[in-house]
Design an enzyme around this catalytic site. Structure first.
Site, PDB file in Angstrom:
ATOM      1  N   ASP A 101       0.952  -1.224  -0.041  1.00  8.19           N
ATOM      2  CA  ASP A 101      -0.016  -0.092  -0.144  1.00  8.19           C
ATOM      3  C   ASP A 101       0.873   1.198  -0.082  1.00  8.19           C
ATOM      4  OD1 ASP A 101      -1.919   2.105   0.430  1.00  8.19           O
ATOM      5  OD2 ASP A 101      -3.154   0.888   1.765  1.00  8.19           O
ATOM      6  N   ASP A 113      -3.056   7.098  -3.161  1.00 12.14           N
ATOM      7  CA  ASP A 113      -3.165   6.222  -2.040  1.00 12.14           C
ATOM      8  C   ASP A 113      -3.644   4.851  -2.739  1.00 12.14           C
ATOM      9  OD1 ASP A 113      -3.589   4.625   0.169  1.00 12.14           O
ATOM     10  OD2 ASP A 113      -5.294   5.902   0.883  1.00 12.14           O
ATOM     11  N   HIS A 173     -11.824   6.291   2.278  1.00 16.58           N
ATOM     12  CA  HIS A 173     -12.025   7.644   2.731  1.00 16.58           C
ATOM     13  C   HIS A 173     -11.639   8.619   1.775  1.00 16.58           C
ATOM     14  CE1 HIS A 173      -7.559   7.172   2.204  1.00 16.58           C
ATOM     15  NE2 HIS A 173      -7.625   5.999   2.498  1.00 16.58           N
ATOM     16  N   HIS A 181      -6.636  10.777   5.832  1.00 18.41           N
ATOM     17  CA  HIS A 181      -8.110  10.262   6.081  1.00 18.41           C
ATOM     18  C   HIS A 181      -9.035  11.511   6.413  1.00 18.41           C
ATOM     19  CE1 HIS A 181      -5.569   6.214   7.157  1.00 18.41           C
ATOM     20  NE2 HIS A 181      -6.366   5.990   6.070  1.00 18.41           N
ATOM     21  N   GLU A 206     -11.061   1.017  -1.136  1.00 20.55           N
ATOM     22  CA  GLU A 206     -10.230   0.150  -0.697  1.00 20.55           C
ATOM     23  C   GLU A 206     -10.896  -1.109  -0.321  1.00 20.55           C
ATOM     24  OE1 GLU A 206      -7.296   0.982   2.009  1.00 20.55           O
ATOM     25  OE2 GLU A 206      -8.162   2.943   2.368  1.00 20.55           O
ATOM     26  N   GLU A 299      -6.620  -1.080  -3.985  1.00 20.47           N
ATOM     27  CA  GLU A 299      -7.184   0.176  -3.588  1.00 20.47           C
ATOM     28  C   GLU A 299      -6.602   1.276  -4.919  1.00 20.47           C
ATOM     29  OE1 GLU A 299      -5.280   2.256  -0.299  1.00 20.47           O
ATOM     30  OE2 GLU A 299      -6.723   3.559  -0.100  1.00 20.47           O
TER      31      GLU A 299
HETATM   32 MN    MN Z   1      -3.793   2.744   1.414  1.00 23.73          MN
HETATM   33 MN    MN Z   2      -6.431   4.345   1.921  1.00 21.00          MN
END
Ligand code: MN
Ligand code: MN
Length: 317
Positions: A101, A113, A173, A181, A206, A299
């Site tokens: 990630d 992200d 998010h 976030h 995600e 994600e």
């Molecule tokens: Mn992530």
């Molecule tokens: Mn994330």
């Protein structure tokens, strides 16, 4: 990174007049997607997780991005908040399911992200295929005005069709400046949340898919922290460290292993403990499903459009 706690902050919605900011989100997303694709060749049996983390983080910087959070390398039942420790010796094994990630920002704008999982055993591809399929299906629902519960429902149904579970207490998010976030929280289950997506909103979706309980719990190890606020302390190392942290990472998550440049191990550990105890920083313990289970995640980051979405971190499905 994912969001286990709903953070009560205003979601970031882009004004179309602030193109400079939008360009920064887009640049961050492009770098994150490039690094994600290039990192796939590193995820092999026998590869050291710490080397992979260092390489991914270096590539982000080489491409002109900044690191929005320590690269998360989760293995098997770990779902999130895992990153190698300083001098970590872990080597990927032939039975491992590995999740990478990656987080990238440009001038604080967290536009990248993005995550993927690789099954090194060849026995659990149903998990990695299902998290990817769940993401693809969720994306097909995204447009301005859609209820976020509908997105979660799509993810949950994709998991159920494969006789697997979505991880119900991890969510996507909103993304913002100096914040990984923010609202809205995008559920991985059909929770009937009627909050509607707005045009121009920047979010990460995600899906986490598990063959275990479908819930994560906090483990003991903590490798990732973030700044919470200035505090008074008599510990000089702690004061120095807090200044270094805020100067370098602002409110974004950082890894303990990054701080060994500034202080020897014992002083560092004591300073971190002091700061955590005083609430100057918060820790993110590793999140995992039950022992023996496996968790997969895919994600992307995106901009919500009137009739669909634009991926900031393009992924092939
Ligand atoms: Mn992530
Ligand atoms: Mn994330």
């Amino acid at each position: 990174m994912n969001c286990i706690i709903i953070i009560n902050r205003q979601g970031w919605v882009y004004g179309r007049d602030v193109m400079d900011d939008l360009e920064k989100f887009k640049r961050a997303g492009k770098i994150a997607a490039e690094v994600r694709e290039e990192s796939m060749k590193l995820i092999r049996i026998g590869e050291k997780a710490l080397d992979v983390a260092n390489m991914i983080e270096r590539w982000i910087l080489e491409k002109g991005g900044s690191i929005a959070f320590p690269v998360n390398i989760s293995v098997n039942n770990q779902a999130a908040h895992a990153t190698p420790s300083y001098n970590d010796e872990y080597v990927f094994g032939e039975k491992d399911l590995v999740t990478i990630d990656i987080g990238v920002h440009v001038d604080g704008f967290v536009g990248g992200d993005t995550a993927y999982s690789v099954d090194l055993s060849g026995e659990r591809q149903i998990l990695t295929e299902t998290s990817k399929k769940a993401l693809e299906n969720a994306l097909s629902k995204v447009k301005a005005g859609v209820e976020i519960g509908e997105i979660g429902k799509e993810i949950e149904e994709t998991a159920r069709q494969a006789s697997l579970r979505p991880v119900e207490n991890l969510t996507g998010h909103g993304l913002a400046r100096w914040q990984v976030h923010t609202l809205p929280s995008i559920p991985n289950i059909g929770n009937k949340d009627k909050t509607k997506l707005k045009e121009g909103q920047i979010i990460a979706i995600e899906p986490f898919i598990s063959n275990g309980s479908g819930r994560v719990r906090e483990g003991v190890r903590t490798e990732i922290f973030s700044f919470e606020g200035k505090v008074l302390t008599r510990n000089r190392d702690a004061r120095k460290l807090l200044d270094i942290i805020y100067e370098n990472y602002k409110t974004l998550p950082f890894a303990e292993r990054w701080l060994y440049d500034y202080m020897p191990e014992l002083k560092l550990k004591l300073a971190l403990r002091d700061l955590a105890m005083r609430g100057a920083i918060r820790g993110y313990p590793i999140l995992k499903d039950v022992e023996g289970s496996f968790v997969s995640q895919h994600e992307v980051s995106l901009i919500v459009e009137k009739d669909s979405c634009t991926l900031l971190t393009p992924m092939k499905f």
